[in-house]
Enzyme design. Structure first.
Site, short mmCIF file in Angstrom:
data_model
loop_
_atom_site.label_atom_id
_atom_site.label_comp_id
_atom_site.label_asym_id
_atom_site.label_seq_id
_atom_site.Cartn_x
_atom_site.Cartn_y
_atom_site.Cartn_z
CB ILE A 1 -2.88 5.14 4.01
CG1 ILE A 1 -3.02 4.95 5.61
CG2 ILE A 1 -2.40 6.54 3.51
CD1 ILE A 1 -1.91 4.91 6.33
CE1 TYR B 1 0.24 2.06 4.17
CE2 TYR B 1 0.69 -0.17 4.54
CZ TYR B 1 0.93 1.33 4.92
OH TYR B 1 1.49 1.52 6.21
CB CYS B 2 1.59 3.92 -1.55
SG CYS B 2 0.28 3.95 -3.05
NE ARG B 3 -0.92 10.71 -2.29
CZ ARG B 3 -1.94 11.23 -2.81
NH1 ARG B 3 -3.15 11.52 -2.08
NH2 ARG B 3 -2.02 11.38 -4.04
#
Length: 282
Positions: free
Chosen positions: A107, A79-81
């Protein structure tokens, strides 16, 4: 038909699967902490602001050179932003033979609990050389202090908030008993008085927050029932994250095993608070 976390899991593939945040949360909830790797591929400052509990930080720019840090024998959720960098990371991993699952929306779309702080957050309470006895004393103290904190905060005007704070304080009594049982499973002659004596100088609440930090999160505001439960979830998420980070640097296998057991218990505590939140209107 698009692949999901469960349909994709059995074999590595050359292309990753995309999963929603809800699917990712369900995937992790149904599995033990050892059954997957949660990989945060953002930059360090982003991780420090907020991250999923237990996530391993390997920025996308470093991933190709640090593949050896990512276990190959279990699924990896990236996952990232918002999902762009994590999609690239999942593609890189899948191309190297990993089973990779990209969390869509990152996120930003995550509705579950998050932790905060850098890789060393709270670890002053859990130095690498901490013994099993040190770890259990800290865990006992943090549960006791959080229970006291909830009890002190149960004096606001909102009756529903007051009732849930009192209930959470009772939960912490049960959590203290859990730590005592865990201590006795490793050292049968341990008693509660000995744990309390060893823990007496510790002021932190769960997750390694100091008393002032804890108070700033709840006691200083007019809290509703939902505010209380969201704060409780944050404490449990922070504790899970702390124990998992401490596990990776524990000095010996016995200490690492105790930290992992404590992390498993915190995951259960999060599930209980989550069910309470699900029954609370927004």
């Amino acid at each position: 038909m698009p692949q999901t976390a469960d349909t994709h899991e059995p074999d590595a593939a050359t292309t990753p699967a995309n999963v929603t945040t809800a699917e990712a949360e369900a995937f992790m909830r149904k599995r033990s902490l050892d059954d997957y790797t949660l990989l945060d591929v953002r930059q360090t400052w982003e991780y420090d602001e907020a991250h999923l509990p237990g996530a391993r930080l390997v920025p996308l720019t470093e991933l190709a050179d640090r593949l050896g840090e990512v276990p190959r024998d279990k699924p990896v959720l990236t996952y990232c932003r918002s999902g762009g960098r994590s999609s690239a990371a999942a593609g890189l991993l899948a191309g190297q033979g990993y089973t990779a699952l990209n969390i869509l929306g990152g996120i930003t779309a995550w509705q579950g609990a998050a932790a905060e702080g850098g890789l060393d957050q709270g670890l002053s309470y859990l130095p690498a050389a901490a013994s099993m006895a040190d770890i259990l004393a800290l865990a006992y103290a943090m549960e006791a202090n959080l229970g006291d904190f909830y009890a002190r905060c149960a004096s606001g005007e909102d009756e529903e908030a007051k009732a849930v704070l009192q209930r959470l304080a009772r939960f912490e009594e049960g959590h203290k008993a859990m730590v005592l049982r865990l201590a006795r499973s490793h050292a049968p002659d341990v008693d509660e008085a000995a744990l309390l004596a060893r823990a007496r100088e510790i002021t932190a609440v769960e997750g390694g927050y100091g008393p002032q930090e804890a108070s700033a999160r709840l006691c200083a505001v007019k809290a509703t029932r939902r505010d209380v439960l969201e704060t409780a979830m944050a404490f449990e998420a922070q504790a899970l994250d702390l124990y998992l980070r401490a596990t990776s640097r524990a000095a010996d296998l016995e200490a690492a095993a105790v930290l992992k057991e404590l992390a498993v218990e915190e995951k259960k505590h999060m599930a209980v608070v989550g069910r309470m939140l699900d029954r609370t209107p927004s």
